[in-house]
Scaffold this active site. Structure first.
Site, short mmCIF file in Angstrom:
data_model
loop_
_atom_site.label_atom_id
_atom_site.label_comp_id
_atom_site.label_asym_id
_atom_site.label_seq_id
_atom_site.Cartn_x
_atom_site.Cartn_y
_atom_site.Cartn_z
N SER A 283 0.83 -1.22 0.00
CA SER A 283 0.00 0.00 0.00
C SER A 283 0.86 1.26 0.00
O SER A 283 0.55 2.23 -0.73
CB SER A 283 -0.96 0.01 1.18
OG SER A 283 -0.27 -0.22 2.39
N HIS A 313 -2.04 -8.84 2.10
CA HIS A 313 -1.69 -7.57 2.75
C HIS A 313 -2.81 -7.24 3.75
O HIS A 313 -3.02 -7.97 4.70
CB HIS A 313 -1.50 -6.51 1.65
CG HIS A 313 -0.89 -5.21 2.09
ND1 HIS A 313 -0.21 -5.07 3.27
CD2 HIS A 313 -0.85 -3.99 1.48
CE1 HIS A 313 0.22 -3.82 3.39
NE2 HIS A 313 -0.16 -3.13 2.32
N HIS A 360 5.73 -12.83 7.83
CA HIS A 360 5.94 -11.46 7.35
C HIS A 360 7.10 -11.43 6.37
O HIS A 360 8.04 -12.21 6.51
CB HIS A 360 6.23 -10.51 8.52
CG HIS A 360 6.02 -9.08 8.17
ND1 HIS A 360 7.01 -8.32 7.59
CD2 HIS A 360 4.92 -8.30 8.25
CE1 HIS A 360 6.52 -7.10 7.36
NE2 HIS A 360 5.25 -7.07 7.74
N ARG A 369 3.19 -4.70 17.03
CA ARG A 369 1.80 -4.24 16.90
C ARG A 369 0.84 -5.31 17.42
O ARG A 369 -0.22 -5.00 17.95
CB ARG A 369 1.49 -3.90 15.42
CG ARG A 369 2.40 -2.82 14.86
CD ARG A 369 2.22 -2.65 13.37
NE ARG A 369 2.55 -3.85 12.62
CZ ARG A 369 2.35 -4.01 11.32
NH1 ARG A 369 1.83 -3.02 10.61
NH2 ARG A 369 2.68 -5.13 10.71
N ASP A 415 -2.20 -8.47 12.07
CA ASP A 415 -3.56 -8.91 11.75
C ASP A 415 -4.03 -10.08 12.62
O ASP A 415 -5.23 -10.36 12.69
CB ASP A 415 -3.65 -9.32 10.28
CG ASP A 415 -3.32 -8.16 9.37
OD1 ASP A 415 -3.77 -7.04 9.66
OD2 ASP A 415 -2.60 -8.36 8.38
C1 LIG Z 1 3.04 -12.30 4.90
C2 LIG Z 1 3.48 -13.28 3.84
C3 LIG Z 1 2.72 -12.98 2.54
C4 LIG Z 1 4.98 -13.13 3.59
O1 LIG Z 1 5.31 -13.88 2.46
P1 LIG Z 1 6.81 -14.30 2.16
O2 LIG Z 1 7.72 -13.16 2.39
O3 LIG Z 1 6.82 -14.93 0.82
O4 LIG Z 1 7.07 -15.39 3.32
P2 LIG Z 1 8.21 -16.49 3.37
O5 LIG Z 1 9.44 -16.08 2.64
O6 LIG Z 1 8.35 -16.86 4.81
O7 LIG Z 1 7.54 -17.69 2.56
C5 LIG Z 1 8.24 -18.92 2.41
C6 LIG Z 1 7.22 -20.05 2.35
O8 LIG Z 1 6.53 -20.13 3.59
C7 LIG Z 1 5.13 -20.08 3.38
N1 LIG Z 1 4.48 -19.33 4.45
C8 LIG Z 1 4.76 -18.07 4.87
N2 LIG Z 1 3.88 -17.70 5.82
C9 LIG Z 1 3.04 -18.74 6.00
C10 LIG Z 1 1.90 -18.95 6.82
N3 LIG Z 1 1.44 -18.00 7.62
N4 LIG Z 1 1.27 -20.13 6.72
C11 LIG Z 1 1.73 -21.10 5.90
N5 LIG Z 1 2.77 -20.95 5.08
C12 LIG Z 1 3.42 -19.79 5.13
C13 LIG Z 1 5.00 -19.30 2.09
O9 LIG Z 1 3.71 -19.51 1.49
C14 LIG Z 1 6.15 -19.85 1.28
O10 LIG Z 1 5.77 -21.12 0.81
P3 LIG Z 1 6.22 -21.64 -0.66
O11 LIG Z 1 7.72 -21.54 -0.68
O12 LIG Z 1 5.70 -23.03 -0.72
O13 LIG Z 1 5.57 -20.71 -1.64
C15 LIG Z 1 3.20 -14.74 4.28
O14 LIG Z 1 3.88 -14.99 5.50
C16 LIG Z 1 1.73 -15.06 4.41
O15 LIG Z 1 1.09 -15.44 3.42
N6 LIG Z 1 1.14 -14.92 5.64
C17 LIG Z 1 -0.26 -15.11 5.85
C18 LIG Z 1 -1.04 -13.90 5.39
C19 LIG Z 1 -0.84 -12.72 6.31
O16 LIG Z 1 -0.92 -12.84 7.52
N7 LIG Z 1 -0.61 -11.55 5.72
C20 LIG Z 1 -0.47 -10.31 6.47
C21 LIG Z 1 0.89 -9.77 6.39
S1 LIG Z 1 1.11 -8.37 7.41
#
Ligand SMILES: CC(C)(COP(=O)(O)OP(=O)(O)OC[C@H]1O[C@@H](n2cnc3c(N)ncnc32)[C@H](O)[C@@H]1OP(=O)(O)O)[C@@H](O)C(=O)NCCC(=O)NCCS
Length: 483
Positions: A283, A313, A360, A369, A415
């Site tokens: 954002s 997000h 994250h 937070r 969140d």
């Molecule tokens: C926030 C987020 C998008 C960050 O993504 P990212 O930087 O790619 O995270 P990572 O590098 O740790 O990801 C590595 C792997 O772990 C997985 N992973 C990360 N967070 C996860 C979670 N909460 N549950 C399950 N798997 C997760 C990813 O999907 C990825 O899997 P892949 O290699 O099979 O595609 C991710 O942690 C997520 O999807 N979280 C849940 C949604 C959420 O809470 N979003 C709000 C963010 S403030």
């Protein structure tokens, strides 16, 4: 039922009424004039303070670039350009900085420090988000008077023209609240000072000034739009007028129909902790990027909020509460045990889904937070069942995610907690949660946008490549252009 008699006017009384009307109109004009004077006086002092800071910063950056402009700040690997540019330093955002271990710092202050040092509302203890906005904009901690000054500027600028409500009303009721919100903001773009001034012809050095005014106007008007959407969609289209004496977040709570004082405190905390998370998140980055094309604050902010509406997000806050409700429905209990939660988490993962609220892109520990909200809950609502489930999820999920071996951050983000607090006070319509996040996020992205224009940042245009060109580069048949 008999209607009350209509008074008959004599010639004399109508002359009197005319005289009354005239003096009333003069009175109104004088009040309006005074309000305008006040509005411009308050804004002038904040604007002047900002201008002094921005001029000094601008000079400093010029010197910095003159001396060190060619110094390398990092390297970019092939993996990084295919994987979301993680760790690539490519942006300047003055308002906050994210440390992977410590969490966010706003102008150097952590969340616990902000809760201690920012001025509260009268009778409250949580920070006024207006104070955080002042901090992000001016760079100094605000006094109570500074925060109150922002409050009164926002109160005076909060009028939303009718066509915005008409535009929202034209949408079907099943439209997602974030879609209604962004469309409402787009309808409000008719009020942009920047686009009008630019059309007339505006010197580059003056861009920041109408941008500043637009940003203030937009922030001031967002609570009204958000509350309107809430009442229209969930409360029978019965609206509540703003209370001109309330602070920005307190008034949002009031217009949504929540008069509980601790809910107002929650809104102040919520609006403070969601405001900014340095410049690279979707954002903030989108707002900055679109703004770099000199799109006005309304256009830029709306673009950014379309990004906030994505489930990875800002939409994650609604996903968390949905996930917990679904778990409780399936288990048939509103107090699941840690073992039950653990099984449900495994089920979520086996279905190829993420556990919402955990992980994250940058942070590598529990989001401060999240902790701030946990502390709020411990103080105000320690026995709430849903909140206790959120805490049990916190005790369960990290070790499971850790055991997968691929999740870089198994800890909760902001969140993971917010929904349970809102549900406690009766704000159960979780589809609406991202709108609250969006109202808060305006503080950070607008403060940044004002800085972008004051520092004269150019249009953003990174280089992209094709896989074909990467292959040729690897075969040393072609250089990657570095112009
Ligand atoms: C926030 C987020 C998008 C960050 O993504 P990212 O930087 O790619 O995270 P990572 O590098 O740790 O990801 C590595 C792997 O772990 C997985 N992973 C990360 N967070 C996860 C979670 N909460 N549950 C399950 N798997 C997760 C990813 O999907 C990825 O899997 P892949 O290699 O099979 O595609 C991710 O942690 C997520 O999807 N979280 C849940 C949604 C959420 O809470 N979003 C709000 C963010 S403030």
């Amino acid at each position: 039922m008999r209607r009350p008699p209509v008074p008959v006017r004599t010639g004399n009384s109508s002359a009197k009424a005319g005289a009354h009307k005239k003096s009333f109109l003069i009175f109104c004009a004088v009040i309006k004039q005074k309000q305008l004077q006040l509005k411009y006086m308050a804004i002038a002092t904040i604007k002047e303070r900002f201008k002094t800071k921005a001029d000094a910063a601008s000079q400093e950056i010029k010197e910095l670039l003159k001396q060190h402009g060619q110094k390398k700040i990092g390297e970019v690997t092939l993996a990084q350009i295919y994987q979301g540019m993680r760790g690539v330093t490519g942006l300047v955002s003055e308002t906050s900085l994210l440390d992977a271990q410590e969490g966010i710092r706003f102008r150097g202050y952590s969340i616990p420090e902000l809760r201690e040092k920012l001025p509260p509302a009268k009778g409250g203890s949580e920070p006024l988000p207006e104070g955080l906005f002042y901090l992000m904009l001016i760079g100094d901690l605000p006094t109570q008077e500074d925060a109150n000054e922002i409050t009164s500027v926002l109160q005076r600028r909060s009028h939303v023209p009718n066509h915005v409500f008409d535009t929202i009303d034209a949408l079907p009721l099943n439209t997602h609240p974030m879609t209604m919100f962004v469309i409402g903001v787009m309808a409000l773009q008719t009020e942009s000072n920047f686009s009008k001034e630019y059309a007339k012809g505006l010197a580059k050095k003056d861009y920041w000034s109408p941008m500043f005014d637009d940003a203030m106007d937009l922030i001031a008007r967002l609570p009204r739009i958000a509350a309107y959407i809430y009442r229209r969609k969930y409360k029978n289209n019965e609206h509540i007028q703003p209370n001109g004496l309330l602070d920005w977040a307190g008034n949002l709570a009031h217009m949504m129909g929540f008069e509980n004082e601790s809910f107002k405190e929650l809104m102040r905390l919520y609006m403070t902790i969601h405001a900014d998370h340095e410049g690279g998140n979707v954002s903030a980055h989108t707002t900055h990027l679109v703004g770099s094309a000199l799109s006005d604050p309304y256009l830029s902010y709306a673009a950014g909020m379309n990004g906030l509406a994505g489930p990875l997000h800002g939409l994650a806050n609604q996903e968390v509460i949905k996930w917990i409700f679904e778990m409780e429905d399936e288990l048939g209990t509103d107090s699941p045990t840690k073992e039950q939660i653990s099984d449900y988490v495994q089920k979520t993962l086996s279905a190829g889904k993420v556990v919402p609220g955990y992980g994250h892109a940058v942070l590598r520990k529990t989001d401060p937070r999240f902790t701030a909200q946990m502390e709020f809950a411990k103080k105000h609502i320690p026995d709430d069942k849903l909140v206790n489930t959120v805490w049990k999820v916190y005790e369960t999920v990290p070790s499971i995610l850790q055991s997968l071996g691929k999740v870089k951050n198994p800890w909760p983000n902001v969140d993971a907690h917010s929904g349970a607090l809102l549900v406690h006070y009766g704000l159960v319509e979780y589809e609406f949660y991202t709108v609250l996040f969006a109202v808060s996020r305006a503080l950070g992205v607008m403060a940044s946008l004002i800085w972008d224009r004051a520092l004269g940042f150019p249009i953003e245009r990174p280089k992209s490549v094709t896989t074909e060109s990467v292959k040729l580069w690897l075969e040393e048949k072609e250089e990657i252009w570095e112009g």
